[in-house]
Write a protein that holds these residues in place. Sequence first.
Motif, PDB file in Angstrom:
ATOM      1  N   LYS A   1     -36.296   5.425   5.676  1.00 25.41           N
ATOM      2  CA  LYS A   1     -35.189   6.278   5.239  1.00 25.41           C
ATOM      3  C   LYS A   1     -35.498   7.763   5.440  1.00 25.41           C
ATOM      4  O   LYS A   1     -35.331   8.593   4.540  1.00 25.41           O
TER       5      LYS A   1
ATOM      6  N   ASN B   1     -25.174   7.975  10.433  1.00 26.03           N
ATOM      7  CA  ASN B   1     -25.346   7.277   9.155  1.00 26.03           C
ATOM      8  C   ASN B   1     -26.311   8.033   8.237  1.00 26.03           C
ATOM      9  O   ASN B   1     -26.078   8.133   7.024  1.00 26.03           O
TER      10      ASN B   1
ATOM     11  N   SER C   1     -24.574  11.301   7.042  1.00 26.10           N
ATOM     12  CA  SER C   1     -23.452  10.946   6.167  1.00 26.10           C
ATOM     13  C   SER C   1     -23.968  10.503   4.806  1.00 26.10           C
ATOM     14  O   SER C   1     -23.380  10.858   3.766  1.00 26.10           O
ATOM     15  N   SER C   2     -25.039   9.733   4.781  1.00 26.52           N
ATOM     16  CA  SER C   2     -25.626   9.279   3.525  1.00 26.52           C
ATOM     17  C   SER C   2     -26.157  10.447   2.710  1.00 26.52           C
ATOM     18  O   SER C   2     -25.977  10.510   1.480  1.00 26.52           O
ATOM     19  N   ASN C   3     -26.795  11.379   3.393  1.00 26.36           N
ATOM     20  CA  ASN C   3     -27.321  12.559   2.697  1.00 26.36           C
ATOM     21  C   ASN C   3     -26.198  13.414   2.120  1.00 26.36           C
ATOM     22  O   ASN C   3     -26.312  13.978   1.032  1.00 26.36           O
TER      23      ASN C   3
ATOM     24  N   THR D   1     -25.004  11.725  -0.963  1.00 21.48           N
ATOM     25  CA  THR D   1     -25.977  11.908  -2.033  1.00 21.48           C
ATOM     26  C   THR D   1     -25.850  13.292  -2.655  1.00 21.48           C
ATOM     27  O   THR D   1     -25.919  13.481  -3.884  1.00 21.48           O
TER      28      THR D   1
END
Length: 394
Positions: free
Chosen positions: A277, A384, A387-389, A392
């Motif tokens: 990750k 991805n 976008s995830s960060n 978050t």
Amino acid sequence: MKKYLLVVLCLLVVVSLKAQPTLSRHAEISVLTIGPGTSLNDAFGHNAFRIKDSLNHIDVVFNYGIYDFNTPHFYIKFAQGRLNYLIGMNYYKDFYRNYKEENRTIKEQVLNLSQNEKQRLLNFLANNIKPENRRYLYDFFYDNCATKIRDVLETITDNKIQFNTPDGFKEQTFRQLIYSNLNKNSWGSFGIDLALGSVIDKKATPYEHMFLPKYIFKFFENATLSSSGEKLVKQTHILYQKTDTPETNNFLTSPLMIFGIIGLLILFITFKDYKNKKRSNWLDVVLFFATGIIGILILLLWFATDHKGTHQNYNLLWACALNILVVFQFFKKSIPSWFIRYLKFLIILLCLMLLHWIIGIQVFAIGLIPLLIALFIRYVYLINFFSSNKATDL
């Protein structure tokens, strides 16, 4: 020293021709076709005129497409497509010995020309070899060592040559014609596929096929003289037949192998990043910098040079020049939202490239396939990841 010896040789031949300007009735004009060599610049063969007159002790060869390395700014002009090439002249025995030593097949086609046409050709070439006339702007597809032979003959025969298509002839694109002389998975082919655009993926007319020396030979064999209906070539000889040599292609050093290793490395690092990750910043910087630089070079070849074959080059769909401008985003603590949209834009470009390839707008280097797959997967991962960060952070 060799340079000065060549100059002296040319002067001696010119003096000889001037001293005996009228060809005898025994004179023969022929076209020589040289087979491919081992290097990239020799891979397509060569053509030349041979003028033989035993009564006047003349046996010389004129050939176009000679480099002049003494040209000021030689490499810059070559890259710009503004380099003048030369017509060269040699004694036949020296010409023959050179290509025999290179183990390249030499074929001769004796032309069915009138005495007046033979003389006109000699006069044309003797005038063309003069220092003030011997330079011309070279073009690989339309003005090279092969097309010059055809064009000069049409001039001295007042366009009386009718070129008939050979038996079994099949029209091909310019790129397919290049492939017929090169291994698709070679560095020479890779460089051509990278530098030359979709303009060479159009079908070449039968007449345009004669930019390759082997098609000069084939079309001349079938050509006729419209004035008499007789064949243009009255005799064909194989002066030297190359001996078989083992193939030197090494798959381990081929583009497909090298880019396959690079692609696997990108995929391996991406997989590790996914498992941990995280994101390997150095990899993204290298990829965006490299593709951006390649994109800029492609743009320069397209818009800043006189090369006709480098136009409409859709390698820009994977080597996006804009990457060089956005690479600095990777050094910021927070990635802006527009950059995620930019990554999606890069994926769309890769899909467009695949579409171009499938429907035949442009054919790309097969060595790029592993790299393109790796870039696609890396871009998807980056979207991805960023976008995830963002989610978050919210």
